[in-house]
Design an enzyme around this catalytic site. Structure first.
Site, PDB file in Angstrom:
ATOM      1  N   LYS A   1      14.362 -28.296  51.817  1.00  0.00           N
ATOM      2  CA  LYS A   1      14.619 -27.675  50.507  1.00  0.00           C
ATOM      3  C   LYS A   1      16.046 -27.167  50.490  1.00  0.00           C
ATOM      4  CE  LYS A   1      12.402 -26.738  46.686  1.00  0.00           C
ATOM      5  NZ  LYS A   1      11.234 -27.426  46.088  1.00  0.00           N
TER       6      LYS A   1
ATOM      7  N   GLY B   1      15.119 -32.537  42.234  1.00  0.00           N
ATOM      8  CA  GLY B   1      15.242 -31.337  41.412  1.00  0.00           C
ATOM      9  C   GLY B   1      14.233 -30.260  41.757  1.00  0.00           C
ATOM     10  N   ASP B   2      14.440 -29.102  41.212  1.00  0.00           N
ATOM     11  CA  ASP B   2      13.509 -27.970  41.250  1.00  0.00           C
ATOM     12  C   ASP B   2      13.992 -27.046  40.120  1.00  0.00           C
ATOM     13  OD1 ASP B   2      11.278 -26.774  43.203  1.00  0.00           O
ATOM     14  OD2 ASP B   2      12.540 -25.093  42.618  1.00  0.00           O
TER      15      ASP B   2
ATOM     16  N   SER C   1       8.452 -39.017  43.786  1.00  0.00           N
ATOM     17  CA  SER C   1       9.788 -39.194  44.381  1.00  0.00           C
ATOM     18  C   SER C   1       9.732 -40.232  45.498  1.00  0.00           C
ATOM     19  CB  SER C   1      10.296 -37.877  44.969  1.00  0.00           C
ATOM     20  OG  SER C   1      10.856 -37.051  43.978  1.00  0.00           O
TER      21      SER C   1
HETATM   22  P1  NDP Z   1      12.585 -25.577  35.419  1.00  0.00           P
HETATM   23  O1  NDP Z   1      13.903 -25.022  35.767  1.00  0.00           O
HETATM   24  O2  NDP Z   1      12.490 -26.845  34.671  1.00  0.00           O
HETATM   25  O3  NDP Z   1      11.734 -24.486  34.624  1.00  0.00           O
HETATM   26  C1  NDP Z   1      11.472 -23.246  35.179  1.00  0.00           C
HETATM   27  C2  NDP Z   1      10.693 -22.405  34.188  1.00  0.00           C
HETATM   28  O4  NDP Z   1      10.205 -21.242  34.854  1.00  0.00           O
HETATM   29  C3  NDP Z   1      11.535 -21.911  33.035  1.00  0.00           C
HETATM   30  O5  NDP Z   1      10.721 -21.752  31.912  1.00  0.00           O
HETATM   31  C4  NDP Z   1      12.033 -20.570  33.544  1.00  0.00           C
HETATM   32  O6  NDP Z   1      12.363 -19.653  32.536  1.00  0.00           O
HETATM   33  C5  NDP Z   1      10.838 -20.073  34.318  1.00  0.00           C
HETATM   34  N1  NDP Z   1      11.300 -19.227  35.432  1.00  0.00           N
HETATM   35  C6  NDP Z   1      12.021 -19.609  36.511  1.00  0.00           C
HETATM   36  N2  NDP Z   1      12.293 -18.581  37.310  1.00  0.00           N
HETATM   37  C7  NDP Z   1      11.740 -17.513  36.726  1.00  0.00           C
HETATM   38  C8  NDP Z   1      11.679 -16.155  37.072  1.00  0.00           C
HETATM   39  N3  NDP Z   1      12.245 -15.681  38.205  1.00  0.00           N
HETATM   40  N4  NDP Z   1      11.005 -15.334  36.241  1.00  0.00           N
HETATM   41  C9  NDP Z   1      10.454 -15.812  35.113  1.00  0.00           C
HETATM   42  N5  NDP Z   1      10.472 -17.101  34.729  1.00  0.00           N
HETATM   43  C10 NDP Z   1      11.106 -17.930  35.522  1.00  0.00           C
HETATM   44  O7  NDP Z   1      11.804 -25.696  36.818  1.00  0.00           O
HETATM   45  P2  NDP Z   1      10.546 -26.606  37.190  1.00  0.00           P
HETATM   46  O8  NDP Z   1       9.620 -26.717  36.042  1.00  0.00           O
HETATM   47  O9  NDP Z   1      11.049 -27.833  37.841  1.00  0.00           O
HETATM   48  O10 NDP Z   1       9.873 -25.729  38.355  1.00  0.00           O
HETATM   49  C11 NDP Z   1       8.871 -24.743  38.087  1.00  0.00           C
HETATM   50  C12 NDP Z   1       8.092 -24.467  39.363  1.00  0.00           C
HETATM   51  O11 NDP Z   1       7.474 -25.674  39.821  1.00  0.00           O
HETATM   52  C13 NDP Z   1       8.912 -23.958  40.552  1.00  0.00           C
HETATM   53  O12 NDP Z   1       8.105 -23.100  41.327  1.00  0.00           O
HETATM   54  C14 NDP Z   1       9.181 -25.226  41.356  1.00  0.00           C
HETATM   55  O13 NDP Z   1       9.431 -24.943  42.712  1.00  0.00           O
HETATM   56  C15 NDP Z   1       7.843 -25.935  41.168  1.00  0.00           C
HETATM   57  N6  NDP Z   1       7.820 -27.379  41.388  1.00  0.00           N
HETATM   58  C16 NDP Z   1       8.674 -28.211  40.715  1.00  0.00           C
HETATM   59  C17 NDP Z   1       8.605 -29.570  40.935  1.00  0.00           C
HETATM   60  C18 NDP Z   1       9.449 -30.530  40.167  1.00  0.00           C
HETATM   61  O14 NDP Z   1       9.245 -31.739  40.343  1.00  0.00           O
HETATM   62  N7  NDP Z   1      10.353 -30.102  39.309  1.00  0.00           N
HETATM   63  C19 NDP Z   1       7.663 -30.148  41.908  1.00  0.00           C
HETATM   64  C20 NDP Z   1       6.769 -29.190  42.499  1.00  0.00           C
HETATM   65  C21 NDP Z   1       6.872 -27.857  42.250  1.00  0.00           C
HETATM   66  P3  NDP Z   1      13.892 -19.199  32.334  1.00  0.00           P
HETATM   67  O15 NDP Z   1      14.586 -20.380  31.742  1.00  0.00           O
HETATM   68  O16 NDP Z   1      13.836 -18.010  31.446  1.00  0.00           O
HETATM   69  O17 NDP Z   1      14.409 -18.857  33.719  1.00  0.00           O
HETATM   70  O1  2IT Z   2       8.625 -28.508  45.137  1.00  0.00           O
HETATM   71  C1  2IT Z   2       8.690 -29.749  45.050  1.00  0.00           C
HETATM   72  O2  2IT Z   2       7.825 -30.490  45.539  1.00  0.00           O
HETATM   73  C2  2IT Z   2       9.803 -30.337  44.295  1.00  0.00           C
HETATM   74  N1  2IT Z   2      10.614 -29.606  43.740  1.00  0.00           N
HETATM   75  C3  2IT Z   2       9.963 -31.835  44.225  1.00  0.00           C
HETATM   76  C4  2IT Z   2      10.602 -32.357  45.463  1.00  0.00           C
HETATM   77  C5  2IT Z   2      10.982 -33.815  45.445  1.00  0.00           C
HETATM   78  O3  2IT Z   2      11.637 -34.209  46.422  1.00  0.00           O
HETATM   79  O4  2IT Z   2      10.652 -34.549  44.526  1.00  0.00           O
END
Ligand code: NDP
Ligand code: 2IT
Length: 456
Positions: free
Chosen positions: A137, A176-177, A388
């Site tokens: 990560k 991404g994340d 991925s």
């Molecule tokens: P994005 O950046 O696309 O969206 C994040 C969302 O969560 C936004 O609405 C944001 O609001 C909110 N958010 C983030 N941090 C905070 C915080 N500290 N407090 C309140 N709201 C918060 O991220 P993702 O959708 O990609 O990721 C969301 C979650 O899913 C994370 O935990 C990530 O690790 C997990 N994840 C993502 C994957 C992926 O493929 N993208 C895969 C597996 C897990 P705001 O804009 O106001 O910050």
């Molecule tokens: O938390 C997760 O699994 C991710 N953000 C996606 C990781 C990836 O390599 O696609």
């Protein structure tokens, strides 16, 4: 939404406790990392009893120590000509099953504790997918909110000017994340290509469809979480039809969880960001939400302003909304004990972690005690990284698969993960405990490979 962490851990088995004590002593002030390690150590206590060779070969002592951690300076210049400096990270946790694989997070809260908790979780999540991917990560304490495209591009270019030394198709493949989506992956990829003079598709995933990206990768995490809910309900002869679904977040994971839940006949009622949540009793209008969040990069309040059936609750707790299914999809520790109690009081049937570790340990205990079907993130959100890995396969073989086939592969992978977690829980006499099941199934695969490959 408030962030909470807990340092108040209950005692582990005689084998696991000294390992945990040592993790805490060696890594002070890293509460999220401690939380993630504690959960895994708790679940695998019974495995260590049945498989003493894992203890003898110090599998856990090795696993809690990342293979490599890189921390670097990211200097860049903002639109006003002012110098800015951020801190970048890449933690390469375990490559026993494949190249390090895991996302990059750009958020002001990013620190080594958060990157290590995410990297540690990723090892077992990736193992659960059954694919050849290790765990890692990275990210930076950079806040893309309010930054222009040009600023984000300069930041990404500076970030990659260091990261490129550490990644590669067979070494480490970021994605991404939070705060890192298609735009950022594009800028990162462009800079890698320029520095190395190689169009090496397999160095990043989540690329654009026209230049090496895979169908369904964008949708995969949210879709996968809903497929996992479907699997859990199916065991009990239930389905999503007519169910009320509460989702937090309004980013990549949340948007596509809402889309798939709606496609499968449920009603997705909520979305949120760090300013509050919206509730829409007519069901979330995904087209409008995507326009606001993906195109305009706006705040969630805009949704309520443009939709008569919706209401914005500033600073509110989305988990107070009565729902049959909850899919927390924002960030770690966003759903605490009181929120879990509120969901249970309102009759929640299933909870699936779209985000990584969104439920506090106390919240998980509330769900499990109430008999709620609870899917931990390393199982429920594994569809993202699994897709991925499908992107990596397509890059390596120069193939392009269509949407329908790719979605079917994702569905099959989620069913396999459910199966693995469900039966691991049965084998260890904790039926229905998906937390234990996911940790055990992921750990067994990693530990067996570590034994086979020697003391590395
Ligand atoms: P994005 O950046 O696309 O969206 C994040 C969302 O969560 C936004 O609405 C944001 O609001 C909110 N958010 C983030 N941090 C905070 C915080 N500290 N407090 C309140 N709201 C918060 O991220 P993702 O959708 O990609 O990721 C969301 C979650 O899913 C994370 O935990 C990530 O690790 C997990 N994840 C993502 C994957 C992926 O493929 N993208 C895969 C597996 C897990 P705001 O804009 O106001 O910050
Ligand atoms: O938390 C997760 O699994 C991710 N953000 C996606 C990781 C990836 O390599 O696609």
């Amino acid at each position: 939404m408030t962030e909470t962490t807990t340092e108040d851990f209950h005692l582990l088995s005689a084998t696991a406790q000294p390992i945990f004590d040592s993790v805490r002593a060696l890594n002070p002030n890293e509460p999220e990392f401690h939380q993630a390690v504690h959960e895994v150590l708790h679940s695998i206590g019974p495995v260590l009893e049945r498989r003493p060779e894992f203890v003898e070969h110090a599998v856990l002592e090795r696993l809690v120590e990342p293979e490599r951690q890189v921390i670097f300076r990211v200097p860049w210049i903002d639109d006003n000509g002012k110098h800015q400096v951020n801190r970048g990270y890449r933690v390469q946790y375990s490559s026993v099953l494949g190249p390090y694989k895991g996302g990059l997070r750009f958020h002001p809260s990013v620190n080594i504790s958060i990157i290590k908790f995410l990297g540690f979780e990723q090892i077992f999540k990736n193992a659960l997918t059954g694919q050849g991917i290790g765990g890692g990560k990275g990210g930076a304490n950079f806040d893309p909110h309010g930054r222009s495209d040009a600023e984000v591009m300069r930041f990404c270019q500076s970030f990659m000017s260091e990261l490129h030394r550490h990644i590669g198709e067979h070494t480490d493949v970021p994605a991404g994340d939070i705060g890192v989506g298609g735009r950022e992956i594009g800028y990162l990829f462009g800079m890698y290509r320029k520095i190395t003079n190689r169009h090496e598709s397999g160095i990043l995933t989540g690329k654009g469809i026209g230049w090496g990206g895979a169908q369904v990768r964008t949708e995969a995490t949210g879709y996968g979480a809903v497929f996992f809910v479907q699997e859990m309900l199916d065991v009990h002869g239930e389905n999503l039809e007519g169910k009320r679904v509460a989702v937090s977040g309004s980013g990549n994971v949340a948007l596509y969880a809402i889309e798939k839940a709606t496609q499968l006949g449920a009603k997705a009622l909520t979305a949120s960001d760090s300013s509050g949540y919206v509730i829409d009793e007519s069901g979330i209008d995904l087209g409008l939400l995507r326009q606001i969040k993906e195109v305009e990069r706006g705040r969630i309040v805009e949704y309520a302003k443009r939709r008569a059936s919706a209401r914005f609750v500033e600073g509110g707790n989305v988990w107070e909304v009565p729902a049959d299914i909850a899919i927390p999809s924002a960030t770690q520790n966003e759903l605490d004990e009181a929120s879990a109690q509120a969901l249970v009081a309102n009759g929640v049937r299933a909870v699936a972690e779209g985000a990584n570790m969104p439920c506090t340990p106390e919240a998980v205990a509330v769900f499990q005690a109430a008999g709620v079907l609870f899917a931990p993130g390393k199982a429920a959100n594994a569809g993202g990284v699994a897709t991925s890995a499908l992107e990596m396969s397509q890059n390596a073989s120069r193939q392009r698969w269509n949407f329908a086939d790719s979605e079917q592969k994702l569905r099959d992978i989620m069913a396999d993960i459910h199966h693995a977690a469900f039966y691991a829980a049965e084998r260890y006499d904790v039926p229905g405990d998906y937390v234990a099941g996911a940790n055990i199934a992921g750990f067994e695969r990693v530990a067996n490979a570590m034994l086979a490959q020697g003391v590395i």
